[in-house]
Motif scaffolding. Structure first.
Motif, PDB file in Angstrom:
ATOM      1  N   ASP A 135     108.739  22.567 -62.466  1.00  0.00           N
ATOM      2  CA  ASP A 135     107.396  21.983 -62.530  1.00  0.00           C
ATOM      3  C   ASP A 135     107.410  20.482 -62.265  1.00  0.00           C
ATOM      4  O   ASP A 135     106.409  19.805 -62.488  1.00  0.00           O
ATOM      5  CB  ASP A 135     106.746  22.284 -63.878  1.00  0.00           C
ATOM      6  CG  ASP A 135     107.479  21.648 -65.059  1.00  0.00           C
ATOM      7  OD1 ASP A 135     108.534  20.996 -64.832  1.00  0.00           O
ATOM      8  OD2 ASP A 135     107.011  21.793 -66.207  1.00  0.00           O
ATOM      9  N   ASP A 147     103.609  19.325 -62.819  1.00  0.00           N
ATOM     10  CA  ASP A 147     102.556  20.333 -62.650  1.00  0.00           C
ATOM     11  C   ASP A 147     102.927  21.520 -63.521  1.00  0.00           C
ATOM     12  O   ASP A 147     103.453  22.529 -63.052  1.00  0.00           O
ATOM     13  CB  ASP A 147     102.450  20.727 -61.170  1.00  0.00           C
ATOM     14  CG  ASP A 147     101.420  21.821 -60.930  1.00  0.00           C
ATOM     15  OD1 ASP A 147     100.550  22.024 -61.798  1.00  0.00           O
ATOM     16  OD2 ASP A 147     101.502  22.475 -59.868  1.00  0.00           O
ATOM     17  N   ASP A 152      99.108  24.807 -60.900  1.00  0.00           N
ATOM     18  CA  ASP A 152      97.891  24.889 -60.080  1.00  0.00           C
ATOM     19  C   ASP A 152      97.928  23.933 -58.883  1.00  0.00           C
ATOM     20  O   ASP A 152      96.906  23.719 -58.226  1.00  0.00           O
ATOM     21  CB  ASP A 152      96.655  24.608 -60.934  1.00  0.00           C
ATOM     22  CG  ASP A 152      96.638  23.192 -61.498  1.00  0.00           C
ATOM     23  OD1 ASP A 152      97.650  22.461 -61.345  1.00  0.00           O
ATOM     24  OD2 ASP A 152      95.619  22.809 -62.112  1.00  0.00           O
ATOM     25  N   ASP A 153      99.090  23.336 -58.620  1.00  0.00           N
ATOM     26  CA  ASP A 153      99.278  22.398 -57.512  1.00  0.00           C
ATOM     27  C   ASP A 153      98.459  21.126 -57.680  1.00  0.00           C
ATOM     28  O   ASP A 153      98.162  20.435 -56.694  1.00  0.00           O
ATOM     29  CB  ASP A 153      98.945  23.059 -56.154  1.00  0.00           C
ATOM     30  CG  ASP A 153      99.844  24.240 -55.855  1.00  0.00           C
ATOM     31  OD1 ASP A 153     101.011  24.199 -56.288  1.00  0.00           O
ATOM     32  OD2 ASP A 153      99.389  25.200 -55.209  1.00  0.00           O
ATOM     33  N   VAL A 154      98.140  20.809 -58.907  1.00  0.00           N
ATOM     34  CA  VAL A 154      97.498  19.535 -59.241  1.00  0.00           C
ATOM     35  C   VAL A 154      98.313  18.914 -60.377  1.00  0.00           C
ATOM     36  O   VAL A 154      98.377  19.489 -61.472  1.00  0.00           O
ATOM     37  CB  VAL A 154      96.037  19.720 -59.690  1.00  0.00           C
ATOM     38  CG1 VAL A 154      95.423  18.364 -60.067  1.00  0.00           C
ATOM     39  CG2 VAL A 154      95.218  20.389 -58.591  1.00  0.00           C
ATOM     40  N   PRO A 155      98.956  17.795 -60.141  1.00  0.00           N
ATOM     41  CA  PRO A 155      99.822  17.232 -61.186  1.00  0.00           C
ATOM     42  C   PRO A 155      99.034  16.709 -62.384  1.00  0.00           C
ATOM     43  O   PRO A 155      98.021  16.022 -62.231  1.00  0.00           O
ATOM     44  CB  PRO A 155     100.554  16.097 -60.463  1.00  0.00           C
ATOM     45  CG  PRO A 155      99.648  15.712 -59.341  1.00  0.00           C
ATOM     46  CD  PRO A 155      98.961  16.965 -58.918  1.00  0.00           C
ATOM     47  N   GLU A 156      99.525  17.063 -63.600  1.00  0.00           N
ATOM     48  CA  GLU A 156      98.900  16.530 -64.812  1.00  0.00           C
ATOM     49  C   GLU A 156      99.403  15.126 -65.126  1.00  0.00           C
ATOM     50  O   GLU A 156      98.696  14.332 -65.749  1.00  0.00           O
ATOM     51  CB  GLU A 156      99.211  17.422 -66.018  1.00  0.00           C
ATOM     52  CG  GLU A 156      98.639  18.821 -65.935  1.00  0.00           C
ATOM     53  CD  GLU A 156      99.589  19.780 -65.256  1.00  0.00           C
ATOM     54  OE1 GLU A 156      99.103  20.606 -64.455  1.00  0.00           O
ATOM     55  OE2 GLU A 156     100.816  19.698 -65.489  1.00  0.00           O
ATOM     56  N   PHE A 172      98.647  17.826 -52.542  1.00  0.00           N
ATOM     57  CA  PHE A 172      99.146  17.810 -53.910  1.00  0.00           C
ATOM     58  C   PHE A 172      98.822  16.475 -54.567  1.00  0.00           C
ATOM     59  O   PHE A 172      98.451  16.413 -55.744  1.00  0.00           O
ATOM     60  CB  PHE A 172     100.651  18.057 -53.911  1.00  0.00           C
ATOM     61  CG  PHE A 172     101.299  17.967 -55.268  1.00  0.00           C
ATOM     62  CD1 PHE A 172     101.150  18.995 -56.193  1.00  0.00           C
ATOM     63  CD2 PHE A 172     102.061  16.866 -55.622  1.00  0.00           C
ATOM     64  CE1 PHE A 172     101.752  18.919 -57.445  1.00  0.00           C
ATOM     65  CE2 PHE A 172     102.667  16.774 -56.869  1.00  0.00           C
ATOM     66  CZ  PHE A 172     102.512  17.803 -57.786  1.00  0.00           C
ATOM     67  N   TYR A 173      98.979  15.400 -53.798  1.00  0.00           N
ATOM     68  CA  TYR A 173      98.678  14.063 -54.331  1.00  0.00           C
ATOM     69  C   TYR A 173      98.462  13.114 -53.163  1.00  0.00           C
ATOM     70  O   TYR A 173      99.085  13.272 -52.100  1.00  0.00           O
ATOM     71  CB  TYR A 173      99.818  13.545 -55.206  1.00  0.00           C
ATOM     72  CG  TYR A 173      99.490  12.232 -55.889  1.00  0.00           C
ATOM     73  CD1 TYR A 173      98.757  12.215 -57.075  1.00  0.00           C
ATOM     74  CD2 TYR A 173      99.874  11.025 -55.331  1.00  0.00           C
ATOM     75  CE1 TYR A 173      98.429  11.018 -57.695  1.00  0.00           C
ATOM     76  CE2 TYR A 173      99.554   9.823 -55.948  1.00  0.00           C
ATOM     77  CZ  TYR A 173      98.829   9.823 -57.130  1.00  0.00           C
ATOM     78  OH  TYR A 173      98.502   8.639 -57.731  1.00  0.00           O
TER      79      TYR A 173
END
Length: 1001
Positions: A140, A155, A159-163, A123-124
């Protein structure tokens, strides 16, 4: 160790290949595995004993998919999120390899439904989250705690990618500190709860501004009443941060049940068998440090408890909330309230807790104890009897109600050390035959949301709660139906959502008349959160028949001047319920003058005849309290009044001194010693009356420790014979050392030399051994006069040389060695002292001077495979360890206690702690360099820093020394442990570790 036979391995392989579920090895089969086999993931389940045979333990994930999980959460899809710690304390431990890209947050998923994770996604990853100690996945948002920051990842598109990655809080403790910020959890009231340990120090918004309490005070360890570890609550967006409790040591996680009640564990000062489980009463002081001064728990005080755990948490002091349960030795980690239905009934609605120290996962069963709780223990998972590398770091409930346990997996725990960087596991515990299945949650329909609101998984509960609040009136009917149900906890969950809807306060009024007292408890808590403005509500609830409801009313009026409610509550107090007494004290803070005066006004002098009234006075902080305490003390001569004398320490200092002086004239003779010990006295500007009394009293003091305290405090010089007698006595080495140091300060080194020189050889040797415990340059010079005098006998010179150790003495010995002034026949003793020095710089120089005589290239695999001589190891421990550690009743209380070290560290961990002591310094036992304004420097352990004093322990001493902060220029933490690398052979190390392994509870 005998290896398992080839034929047995072949048989097991056939069994495993034919069975859907691998059978667990018996104790005998497990004992035949090699250490490498035991450490492998293939035998992870075999290393853990499940106490309940109705439950089945399975391995959900392990290395190489993931490693070193410090904390865990499970989202509403049943995916397991972990924070890894490959780079754990890399800033302090240069031996550890590091991952240059930083540590990871992983999401692990079982995609094929076989109960084993087969997908792991990052994820990160980043250096700023190295060794994060907390993760909470709520909607989220992902809250990640890694001191000195709390980050919030967003997120929004799932999509499991943090904005976004934002800082929520900053300035919380040291970098990567175990005693800093811990994880967040969702409460049933829509709030987030979290805590930090005693390295937290304070908490600040992202812009650096401090969090303030309702009176505008910054929440940090320098602002009274706030001290050490704390518990907090806030809205999910980070607003309205409240401090809820304080004065813990390392409260690792906080758990909240459906009624809004808080529970947590707290670690002791390492090795002191005082680990505890707390019911967290709002605004409570939990007693790790002295409330008024911040002094360490070891500081001697009036009314000092007999048991260590009572001393440790100041449980006899007014203003300290009781402990619910003592778990003694441990390194507690994750905790939760299990409100699912999947596990057997005896675990439902109970606390479940992981303790990495004793390699165990337990359930705690609370029961009501007046206005508070007591509890019993039920074990769930135990690795200690098989694999003591099992280090459960967290427990979490999945959406199906099964229990997940993360395992950091390491030979040791705590002290910022790590022995294994390559392993880590996550287990699932569930009834036998129950597969892991998570249905896709539906957050669109009200019926589905009502079902999801009741889910034991916090991520699911959170999303259902928020969705139902958004539904508003559309959800009201279904929520009211759940609120009318027979399931008390689910009824409470519905209640909390209803309080967030329009006209939510109507439900608070409704709940306040419910037949279930726990719903009424929730009603009072909700009235505080919703700021219910009904002047009659709390007055009505103060008359509730249930003591726990009345406790909540007391907590609800803190910060409010509500005399009528407090008086109504106080008049229901029954002596012996310390929980309720403390709730009354919490409520009265800031209003004691008004409340106590009103409470006593209609009692006239009859208050002294009731224990309830004297209890409330003992707890009070009114301007008239000192005088009232004095009356209580005088009214009961011959009884033990230490409780009331101690209460004077919590009053205004001048008023305390005035009352104590007035008591001198009328108090019983047995109380005069207490007054002399307790009253403030300045030797530089002595009070003649006190000094005269001290001089006339000292000779008749029966207790040796009391005698030493009075002689030292009042600098009494006419008790030389008794002081000398205590120097020579052998029953209590601590008193002997104290007496020697006091003797030195009162009469000087010349007098000590005369004392050594008189008498025969046996007397000289004893005098050298006893007075030689004084650790300063003056004594070092005096001893040098004996070991360099070749006219003296060998036995006298040897005794003098062996006594020439100590942190402050060894620099002089080092100079003697460098200048070739130490005779050859005693030089080997000097060499051993210097190579074992607690001064790291001196030790390094001595190593170089003597040709690197201290062996450091040990063959660890060989030592691990060897069996040692336990009796010889005990002798080695006596020679080395007891100089600074307690083992049972023996030794010096300087470093962490070793009485149960065999339960805390594995064999590998023990070897590493001895060979590489700087890698695993326990928190609170770090080396500190103190510089005084007069140029003096020394290293020590800092026990505590009060408003006026720095309280330290010097190397090899259990006694505390107090320095005025006005005289201190700086205090700097050092990287080197005060524990030296002992010059031991491999055989001696094996023997020592073999003995330490036997030290178990």
């Amino acid at each position: 160790m005998r290896k398992i036979s080839f034929s047995m391995l072949a048989l097991l392989a056939i069994i495993f290949s034919c069975s859907p579920e691998k059978p667990k090895l018996t104790d005998e089969q497990y004992s035949q595995l090699t250490d490498e086999e035991k450490r492998s993931a293939d035998h992870a389940i075999d290393g853990i004993v499940v106490a309940d045979d109705r439950l089945d333990l399975t391995l959900f994930a392990s290395e190489p998919m993931m490693i070193n999980p410090t904390n865990m959460d499970i989202d509403d899809k049943g995916r397991v999120w972990i924070t890894e710690a490959y780079n754990y304390r890399s800033n302090l431990n240069p031996r550890n390899p590091t991952r240059s890209d930083g540590d990871r947050i992983l999401i692990m998923t079982d995609t094929d439904g076989d109960g084993v994770a087969d997908e792991s996604k990052v994820f990160y990853q980043g250096e700023e989250i190295n060794a994060a100690l907390g993760i909470a996945v709520l909607g989220d948002k992902v809250y990640v705690s890694v001191s000195p920051y709390v980050y919030v990842f967003t997120d929004a598109d799932g999509d499991d990618v943090p904005e976004k990655k934002e800082i929520l809080f900053e300035g919380v403790g040291g970098v990567q500190h175990d005693h800093g910020m811990h994880s967040f959890t969702f409460g049933p009231d829509g709030k987030l709860y979290f805590n930090y340990g005693n390295e937290g120090k304070g908490i600040h918004h992202a812009d650096g501004s401090p969090i303030l309490d309702p009176l505008g005070r910054p929440v940090n360890s320098q602002t009274q009443p706030y001290r050490e570890g704390m518990v907090f609550r806030m809205n999910p967006d980070g607003s309205d941060v409240e401090v809820l409790a304080w004065n813990f040591r390392n409260n690792y996680e906080v758990a909240v049940d459906s009624y809004g009640r808080m529970w947590q564990s707290d670690n002791d000062d390492d090795g002191n068998r005082s680990t505890r489980i707390n019911y967290v009463m709002d605004y409570g002081n939990y007693g790790f440090k002295d409330e008024m001064t911040g002094a360490d728990w070891r500081t001697r005080r009036i009314n000092l408890e007999d048991s260590v755990y009572q001393q440790h948490w100041h449980l006899n002091d007014p203003g300290v909330v009781p402990n619910m349960l003592q778990t003694y030795a441990g390194s507690p980690t994750g905790i939760l309230v299990y409100e699912g239905k999947l596990l057997p009934e005896e675990y439902q609605n109970q606390l479940i807790h992981s303790d990495a120290g004793p390699n165990i996962v337990r359930a705690y069963i609370p029961s009501q104890d007046g206005a508070g709780f007591s509890a019993t223990i039920k074990n769930l998972m135990d690795g200690n009897s098989r694999d003591n590398w099992f280090r459960p770091s967290d427990v979490t409930v999945a959406p199906d109600g099964s229990l997940f346990v993360s395992d950091w997996y390491d030979p040791g725990v705590g002290g910022h050390a790590m022995g294994d960087q390559d392993k880590g596991r996550v287990y699932r515990l569930a009834p036998k035959g129950v597969d892991y299945k998570v249905e896709k949650p539906d957050y669109t329909s009200v019926p589905s949301l009502i079902k999801l609101l009741q889910n034991p998984n916090r991520a699911t509960h959170f999303k259902a709660f928020m969705a139902l609040v958004d539904k508003g009136d559309e959800a009201k009917g279904a929520l009211e139906e759940l609120f009318a149900s027979a399931d008390s906890r689910m009824k409470a969950r519905a209640f909390w959502v209803l309080t967030k809807l329009p006209n939510g306060n109507e439900y608070i009024q409704m709940a306040s008349t419910d037949s279930d007292p726990l719903i009424r408890v929730a009603a009072v808590r909700a009235s505080r959160i919703n700021q219910l403005n009904d002047p009659d509500f709390l007055l009505k609830m103060a008359g509730d028949e249930d003591i726990q409801v009345r406790r909540e009313v007391a907590l609800a009026i803190r910060y409010q001047n509500n005399e009528d409610v407090w008086l109504k509550l106080a008049n229901t107090y029954q002596s012996g319920d310390r929980w309720f007494l403390e709730a009354l004290g919490i409520a009265a803070d800031g209003f004691w003058d008004e409340y106590l005066s009103a409470y006593l006004s209609d009692k006239q002098d009859s208050w002294m005849k009731t224990q309830e009234a004297t209890d409330i006075i003992w707890r009070s902080r009114s301007t008239e309290t000192p005088e009232l305490l004095g009356k209580i003390i005088l009214s009961q001569p011959g009884r033990n009044n230490e409780r009331y004398y101690r209460a004077l320490d919590f009053q205004e200092p001048n008023s305390k001194t005035k009352i104590l002086k007035s008591l001198l004239a009328t108090a019983p003779e047995e109380d005069q010693l207490i007054i002399l010990r307790q009253i403030n006295y300045d030797a530089a500007s002595p009070d003649r009356e006190l000094l005269a009394l001290a001089k006339s009293t000292a000779g008749s003091i029966a207790d040796n420790r009391d005698f030493l305290d009075i002689v030292r405090k009042y600098e009494i010089k006419d008790q030389k014979d008794r002081l000398k007698e205590l120097v020579y006595q052998s029953e209590n080495n601590q008193h002997s050392q104290m007496a020697a140091n006091i003797y030195s300060s009162l009469y000087g080194m010349d007098d000590i030399k005369k004392e050594i020189d008189q008498g025969d050889e046996a007397h000289m040797i004893m005098a050298i051994e006893k007075f030689g415990s004084i650790d300063n340059e003056g004594m070092a010079k005096l001893l040098a006069g004996y070991y360099t005098d070749e006219s003296k006998s060998t036995i006298i010179r040897t005794a003098a040389m062996e006594a020439a150790k100590g942190f402050n003495s060894e620099p002089y010995l080092w100079e003697m060695v460098k200048e070739d002034k130490v005779p050859a026949d005693v030089l080997p003793i000097a060499q051993k002292i210097l190579l074992s020095s607690w001064n790291g710089n001196l030790r390094a120089q001595a190593n170089e001077f003597f040709g690197d005589a201290a062996k450091s290239d040990y063959d660890l695999p060989k030592m691990l495979a060897a069996s040692g001589n336990v009796e010889n190891g005990k002798t080695i421990a006596s020679n080395y360890c007891l100089a600074c550690h307690k083992i049972g009743a023996e030794g010096i209380d300087f470093g962490p206690g070793l009485t149960e070290i065999g339960d805390k560290l594995s064999k590998e961990g023990l070897f590493n702690a001895i060979i590489n002591p700087s890698e695993g310094m326990g928190f609170g036992y770090e080396t500190q360099l103190v510089k005084l304004k007069d140029g003096t420097e020394f290293t020590c352990i800092v026990n505590s820093k009060t408003e006026n004093d720095l309280i330290v322990k010097l190397v090899g001493s259990s006694e505390q020394k107090i320095y005025k902060l006005a005289d201190v220029e700086s205090v700097t933490q050092q990287d080197q442990s005060l524990m030296p690398k002992f010059p031991l052979s491999e055989t001696e190390l094996v023997d020592l570790v073999s003995y330490l392994e036997t030290l178990r509870k």
